[in-house]
Design an enzyme around this catalytic site. Structure first.
Site, PDB file in Angstrom:
ATOM      1  N   GLU A  87       0.048  -1.228   5.643  1.00 21.14           N
ATOM      2  CA  GLU A  87       1.190  -0.883   6.514  1.00 21.14           C
ATOM      3  C   GLU A  87       1.091   0.576   6.919  1.00 21.14           C
ATOM      4  OE1 GLU A  87       5.117   0.718   7.628  1.00 21.14           O
ATOM      5  OE2 GLU A  87       3.872   1.325   5.955  1.00 21.14           O
ATOM      6  N   ASP A 147       0.827  -1.219   0.000  1.00 27.24           N
ATOM      7  CA  ASP A 147       0.000   0.000   0.000  1.00 27.24           C
ATOM      8  C   ASP A 147       0.858   1.264   0.000  1.00 27.24           C
ATOM      9  OD1 ASP A 147       0.727  -0.764   2.684  1.00 27.24           O
ATOM     10  OD2 ASP A 147      -0.730   0.688   3.462  1.00 27.24           O
TER      11      ASP A 147
HETATM   12 ZN   LIG Z   1       6.810   2.196   3.808  1.00 27.91          ZN
END
Ligand SMILES: [Zn+2]
Length: 381
Positions: free
Chosen positions: A136, A74
């Site tokens: 993340e 992401d």
């Molecule tokens: Zn990163």
């Protein structure tokens, strides 16, 4: 495989808009198809809603002692950012490759994938695992079920490289992070009758002051000069409360966060704050209004990470990258979770500079990508 393969793969990865709020499944299926071309099987570990997935793949004989190459799929949003190139089309200029995620951290993923044809032909001394996560950027969320799955599979890897942008430096520690929302509920009153109310803002302010004092204590040490701010920190960064100047406020909430070095236990810090709220402030509030409350809610947490300077993984990575300086960084990564939950020796090392990440015109240099290509090929033998 050559640099042009890495570049082409990076261009493909950047073309998927994997902002954390979006699905990453198109990217995942691109990677699955790519790996399958070289006989590498992979499996998805989907999120509960089925909109996103982690990907786990193994090259070589499945078993203990492998190395995990880990990265998140992401990216942060481009909303409101003034880009001078199209963020989802990789643009090459003066030895740099521009695009959202080029630096953080699709560059590393591209290097990993570009190495697959060569690595998959080798007779490897240990398996190579590829771990790609989602979410993340929103608090290291996606990697948690992936780590649970790795533990469940029962193979015990011996090393992990988290390829966050470090300009190919070998990072051996980062701080942990925690954030909380704290909500005070008091009692409204006409402000001319303020002693009859329970002023939520004023009680919240007392706790904010305690948090500030705690921060001053943390600044006394322990100190680690390898960090840019060499001690743990805590600060209150958001506050809201009250409805009008002539009303004693019923509600006030604020958000605070701390960044702890590995030698400070974040639970102990939080307990001290909660204890003051429960044992000092709440009884005072309830004396006037039994319904008063103070509630804490965790917004995110990720553990600190640290590997000993003399660890063989650190030495090997330093030898291969030629980067011998001690590096500890302020930003958080998934490394702390791999280390804490799998007891896995982990380093953070990847192409691109963190100073460029999350910004408009984010880029990775072709030189960094080339160094990463060589590093991965040398680690996976
Ligand atoms: Zn990163």
């Amino acid at each position: 495989m050559t640099m042009s393969d890495t570049k082409q793969i990076l261009a493909d990865l950047v073309s998927f808009d994997t902002t954390s709020r979006n699905s990453n499944l198109e990217l995942v299926s691109y990677v699955e198809t790519y790996l399958a071309r070289f006989g590498v099987a992979s499996r998805r570990i989907p999120d509960l809603a089925g909109h996103k997935a982690n990907l786990w793949a193994t090259i070589g004989e499945y078993g203990d002692g492998g190395i995990i190459l880990s990265g998140h799929t992401d990216c942060v949003p481009v909303d409101g950012q003034a880009w001078s190139t199209e963020p989802y089309a990789l643009t090459e200029k003066d030895g740099r490759l521009y695009g959202r995620g080029a630096c953080d951290m699709k560059g590393f993923l591209a290097s990993v994938l570009a190495a697959v044809p060569e690595i998959s032909r080798r007779k490897l001394s240990r398996p190579v695992h590829i771990a790609m996560s989602y979410d993340e950027e929103t608090g290291c969320i996606g990697v948690r079920p992936l780590i649970t799955e790795i533990a469940r599979l029962g193979c015990r890897p011996s090393a992990c490289i988290v390829g966050e942008p470090t300009s190919m430096g070998v990072v051996t520690a980062h701080k942990g992070g925690r954030a909380y929302r704290c909500s005070f509920e008091g009692l409204e009153a006409h402000s001319s009758l303020s002693p009859r109310g329970v002023n939520a803002i004023q009680f919240a302010a007392r706790l904010v002051a305690i948090i500030d004092e705690l921060g001053e204590t943390l600044a006394l040490g322990p100190h680690d000069p390898d960090f840019d701010v060499g001690h743990s920190t805590i600060s209150t960064n958001m506050i809201e409360g009250g409805s009008a100047i002539n009303i004693v406020p019923r509600a006030c909430s604020f958000e605070f966060e701390f960044r702890n070095t590995a030698d400070i236990d974040p639970d102990v810090l939080f307990d001290r704050i909660q204890q003051h709220a429960d044992e000092v402030l709440l009884p005072l509030m309830r004396r006037k209004h039994p319904g008063a409350s103070i509630r804490f809610e965790q917004i995110y947490e990720y553990p600190a990470f640290e590997i000993q300077d003399g660890h063989p993984l650190v030495k090997q990575a330093r030898d291969l990258t030629g980067c011998n300086s001690r590096q500890k960084v302020a930003f958080g990564t998934e490394a702390g979770l791999f280390q804490r939950d799998l007891a896995l020796p982990t380093i953070v090392c990847g192409p691109g500079s963190i100073a460029l990440a999350h910004r408009p015109d984010e880029y990775v240099t072709i030189a960094d990508l080339g160094a990463c290509d060589a590093f991965i090929r040398a680690m996976c033998v």
